[in-house]
Design a protein around this motif. Structure first.
Motif, PDB file in Angstrom:
ATOM      1  N   VAL A  85     -12.263  16.103  31.747  1.00  6.35           N
ATOM      2  CA  VAL A  85     -12.782  17.470  31.845  1.00  6.35           C
ATOM      3  C   VAL A  85     -14.294  17.474  31.632  1.00  6.35           C
ATOM      4  O   VAL A  85     -15.032  18.113  32.387  1.00  6.35           O
ATOM      5  N   LYS A  86     -14.763  16.748  30.636  1.00  6.46           N
ATOM      6  CA  LYS A  86     -16.212  16.684  30.385  1.00  6.46           C
ATOM      7  C   LYS A  86     -16.971  16.117  31.579  1.00  6.46           C
ATOM      8  O   LYS A  86     -18.074  16.553  31.885  1.00  6.46           O
ATOM      9  N   ALA A  87     -16.374  15.144  32.267  1.00  6.65           N
ATOM     10  CA  ALA A  87     -17.025  14.517  33.423  1.00  6.65           C
ATOM     11  C   ALA A  87     -16.955  15.387  34.674  1.00  6.65           C
ATOM     12  O   ALA A  87     -17.659  15.128  35.644  1.00  6.65           O
ATOM     13  N   GLY A  88     -16.093  16.407  34.662  1.00 10.52           N
ATOM     14  CA  GLY A  88     -15.932  17.261  35.829  1.00 10.52           C
ATOM     15  C   GLY A  88     -14.853  16.799  36.783  1.00 10.52           C
ATOM     16  O   GLY A  88     -14.659  17.378  37.843  1.00 10.52           O
ATOM     17  N   VAL A  89     -14.133  15.754  36.414  1.00 11.42           N
ATOM     18  CA  VAL A  89     -13.055  15.237  37.240  1.00 11.42           C
ATOM     19  C   VAL A  89     -11.842  16.164  37.171  1.00 11.42           C
ATOM     20  O   VAL A  89     -11.137  16.362  38.158  1.00 11.42           O
ATOM     21  N   ALA A  90     -11.591  16.723  36.020  1.00  9.33           N
ATOM     22  CA  ALA A  90     -10.500  17.682  35.819  1.00  9.33           C
ATOM     23  C   ALA A  90     -11.094  19.008  35.351  1.00  9.33           C
ATOM     24  O   ALA A  90     -12.231  19.054  34.872  1.00  9.33           O
ATOM     25  N   ASP A  91     -10.311  20.072  35.507  1.00  7.48           N
ATOM     26  CA  ASP A  91     -10.803  21.414  35.173  1.00  7.48           C
ATOM     27  C   ASP A  91     -10.290  21.958  33.852  1.00  7.48           C
ATOM     28  O   ASP A  91     -11.005  22.677  33.173  1.00  7.48           O
ATOM     29  N   ARG A  92      -9.044  21.640  33.544  1.00  7.13           N
ATOM     30  CA  ARG A  92      -8.432  22.199  32.334  1.00  7.13           C
ATOM     31  C   ARG A  92      -7.748  21.112  31.532  1.00  7.13           C
ATOM     32  O   ARG A  92      -7.101  20.233  32.087  1.00  7.13           O
ATOM     33  N   LEU A  93      -7.849  21.230  30.218  1.00  4.16           N
ATOM     34  CA  LEU A  93      -7.246  20.280  29.297  1.00  4.16           C
ATOM     35  C   LEU A  93      -6.076  20.955  28.593  1.00  4.16           C
ATOM     36  O   LEU A  93      -6.194  22.102  28.155  1.00  4.16           O
ATOM     37  N   THR A  94      -4.955  20.246  28.512  1.00  3.32           N
ATOM     38  CA  THR A  94      -3.799  20.776  27.798  1.00  3.32           C
ATOM     39  C   THR A  94      -3.289  19.720  26.828  1.00  3.32           C
ATOM     40  O   THR A  94      -3.687  18.561  26.878  1.00  3.32           O
ATOM     41  N   TRP A  95      -2.376  20.142  25.988  1.00  2.00           N
ATOM     42  CA  TRP A  95      -1.688  19.188  25.132  1.00  2.00           C
ATOM     43  C   TRP A  95      -0.827  18.302  26.017  1.00  2.00           C
ATOM     44  O   TRP A  95      -0.427  18.698  27.113  1.00  2.00           O
ATOM     45  N   ASP A  96      -0.531  17.112  25.548  1.00  2.00           N
ATOM     46  CA  ASP A  96       0.340  16.218  26.298  1.00  2.00           C
ATOM     47  C   ASP A  96       1.671  16.900  26.579  1.00  2.00           C
ATOM     48  O   ASP A  96       2.160  17.694  25.775  1.00  2.00           O
ATOM     49  N   GLU A  97       2.209  16.579  27.730  1.00  2.00           N
ATOM     50  CA  GLU A  97       3.481  17.127  28.207  1.00  2.00           C
ATOM     51  C   GLU A  97       3.406  18.617  28.558  1.00  2.00           C
ATOM     52  O   GLU A  97       4.431  19.249  28.780  1.00  2.00           O
ATOM     53  N   LYS A  98       2.201  19.188  28.604  1.00  2.00           N
ATOM     54  CA  LYS A  98       2.055  20.610  28.928  1.00  2.00           C
ATOM     55  C   LYS A  98       1.262  20.834  30.215  1.00  2.00           C
ATOM     56  O   LYS A  98       1.051  21.983  30.620  1.00  2.00           O
ATOM     57  N   ALA A  99       0.815  19.758  30.879  1.00  2.00           N
ATOM     58  CA  ALA A  99      -0.018  19.920  32.077  1.00  2.00           C
ATOM     59  C   ALA A  99       0.738  20.647  33.193  1.00  2.00           C
ATOM     60  O   ALA A  99       0.186  21.548  33.829  1.00  2.00           O
ATOM     61  N   LEU A 100       1.973  20.273  33.435  1.00  2.00           N
ATOM     62  CA  LEU A 100       2.738  20.915  34.500  1.00  2.00           C
ATOM     63  C   LEU A 100       2.967  22.392  34.191  1.00  2.00           C
ATOM     64  O   LEU A 100       2.797  23.248  35.066  1.00  2.00           O
ATOM     65  N   GLU A 101       3.312  22.695  32.961  1.00  2.00           N
ATOM     66  CA  GLU A 101       3.514  24.092  32.557  1.00  2.00           C
ATOM     67  C   GLU A 101       2.225  24.897  32.755  1.00  2.00           C
ATOM     68  O   GLU A 101       2.248  26.015  33.287  1.00  2.00           O
ATOM     69  N   SER A 102       1.099  24.321  32.356  1.00  2.00           N
ATOM     70  CA  SER A 102      -0.192  24.994  32.524  1.00  2.00           C
ATOM     71  C   SER A 102      -0.528  25.164  34.003  1.00  2.00           C
ATOM     72  O   SER A 102      -1.023  26.216  34.422  1.00  2.00           O
ATOM     73  N   ALA A 103      -0.260  24.132  34.801  1.00  3.05           N
ATOM     74  CA  ALA A 103      -0.523  24.205  36.241  1.00  3.05           C
ATOM     75  C   ALA A 103       0.339  25.278  36.895  1.00  3.05           C
ATOM     76  O   ALA A 103      -0.131  26.037  37.753  1.00  3.05           O
ATOM     77  N   LYS A 104       1.601  25.367  36.491  1.00  3.72           N
ATOM     78  CA  LYS A 104       2.485  26.403  37.036  1.00  3.72           C
ATOM     79  C   LYS A 104       1.988  27.798  36.660  1.00  3.72           C
ATOM     80  O   LYS A 104       2.042  28.724  37.463  1.00  3.72           O
ATOM     81  N   GLY A 105       1.501  27.946  35.428  1.00  2.81           N
ATOM     82  CA  GLY A 105       0.938  29.229  35.010  1.00  2.81           C
ATOM     83  C   GLY A 105      -0.263  29.613  35.858  1.00  2.81           C
ATOM     84  O   GLY A 105      -0.392  30.766  36.288  1.00  2.81           O
ATOM     85  N   ALA A 106      -1.132  28.649  36.124  1.00  2.00           N
ATOM     86  CA  ALA A 106      -2.301  28.911  36.979  1.00  2.00           C
ATOM     87  C   ALA A 106      -1.849  29.264  38.393  1.00  2.00           C
ATOM     88  O   ALA A 106      -2.401  30.180  39.024  1.00  2.00           O
ATOM     89  N   ALA A 107      -0.842  28.565  38.892  1.00  2.00           N
ATOM     90  CA  ALA A 107      -0.324  28.858  40.232  1.00  2.00           C
ATOM     91  C   ALA A 107       0.222  30.281  40.303  1.00  2.00           C
ATOM     92  O   ALA A 107       0.003  30.987  41.302  1.00  2.00           O
ATOM     93  N   MET A 108       0.901  30.697  39.263  1.00  2.00           N
ATOM     94  CA  MET A 108       1.436  32.064  39.237  1.00  2.00           C
ATOM     95  C   MET A 108       0.302  33.088  39.239  1.00  2.00           C
ATOM     96  O   MET A 108       0.386  34.111  39.925  1.00  2.00           O
ATOM     97  N   ARG A 109      -0.746  32.809  38.469  1.00  2.00           N
ATOM     98  CA  ARG A 109      -1.884  33.734  38.445  1.00  2.00           C
ATOM     99  C   ARG A 109      -2.574  33.788  39.812  1.00  2.00           C
ATOM    100  O   ARG A 109      -2.953  34.864  40.282  1.00  2.00           O
ATOM    101  N   ILE A 110      -2.706  32.646  40.457  1.00  2.24           N
ATOM    102  CA  ILE A 110      -3.310  32.616  41.795  1.00  2.24           C
ATOM    103  C   ILE A 110      -2.414  33.346  42.788  1.00  2.24           C
ATOM    104  O   ILE A 110      -2.896  34.091  43.647  1.00  2.24           O
ATOM    105  N   ALA A 111      -1.105  33.160  42.678  1.00  2.00           N
ATOM    106  CA  ALA A 111      -0.167  33.814  43.586  1.00  2.00           C
ATOM    107  C   ALA A 111      -0.214  35.336  43.467  1.00  2.00           C
ATOM    108  O   ALA A 111       0.122  36.043  44.426  1.00  2.00           O
ATOM    109  N   MET A 112      -0.640  35.825  42.317  1.00  2.00           N
ATOM    110  CA  MET A 112      -0.734  37.279  42.110  1.00  2.00           C
ATOM    111  C   MET A 112      -2.002  37.860  42.736  1.00  2.00           C
ATOM    112  O   MET A 112      -2.116  39.079  42.876  1.00  2.00           O
ATOM    113  N   LEU A 113      -2.945  37.015  43.117  1.00  2.00           N
ATOM    114  CA  LEU A 113      -4.184  37.492  43.738  1.00  2.00           C
ATOM    115  C   LEU A 113      -3.910  37.928  45.175  1.00  2.00           C
ATOM    116  O   LEU A 113      -2.955  37.456  45.792  1.00  2.00           O
TER     117      LEU A 113
END
Length: 161
Positions: A85-113
């Motif tokens: 994230v600091k290098a700009g390679v990734a955008d969001r940091l989550t706890w381990d085992e939570k990346a997919l859940e966080s990505a799905k949440g972002a997808a839902m927010r984008i889908a609402m746009l």
């Protein structure tokens, strides 16, 4: 695959847990949003193995700029999720085992746009990278092919036969 992600008309989100090495690294950087777990391992191991990465440099270059991309591609650094994230390679940091859940949440927010507007964001920013990507991939493939005959690459290939 990298150009297809970039050309896809709707946002593409990567959820990275475990390893994002080489091709996985550049596939993730091609996505519009990259969510990474804290202990994910990010690295570009090709150059230390004797060859230039054969494709996918345009998204990395677009994300981090030429100076940082060059250091990453040399392959002497390895990142965890926080470093990515600091290098700009990734955008969001989550706890381990939570990346997919966080990505799905972002997808839902984008889908609402409003769909038309969110697609236009992708359409506006996509052509600049796509125009460079094909030429860059051709050059990267040529460099890779040259390296394949070198002793370091041949040694690497022998280990995988």
């Amino acid at each position: 695959a990298v150009r297809a992600i970039s050309a896809h008309p709707v946002p593409v989100i990567a959820a990275v847990e475990g390893h994002a090495l080489g091709g996985g690294f550049v596939l993730a950087t091609a996505c519009d949003l990259v969510v990474t777990g804290r202990s994910a391992r990010w690295a570009m191991p090709e150059v230390p193995k004797g060859f230039f990465p054969p494709w996918g440099m345009a998204p990395l270059l677009a994300r981090v700029g030429p100076a940082r991309a060059k250091v990453i591609v040399v392959g002497i650094e390895e990142f965890n999720g926080e470093d990515a994230v600091k290098a700009g390679v990734a955008d969001r940091l989550t706890w381990d085992e939570k990346a997919l859940e966080s990505a799905k949440g972002a997808a839902m927010r984008i889908a609402m746009l409003p769909e038309s507007a969110s697609r236009k964001v992708k359409r506006f920013f996509g052509p600049d990278m796509a125009a460079q990507a094909e030429a860059m991939d051709a050059e990267a493939s040529a460099l890779f092919a040259e390296d394949c005959d070198g002793p370091a690459a041949q040694d690497t290939f022998r280990r995988f036969r």
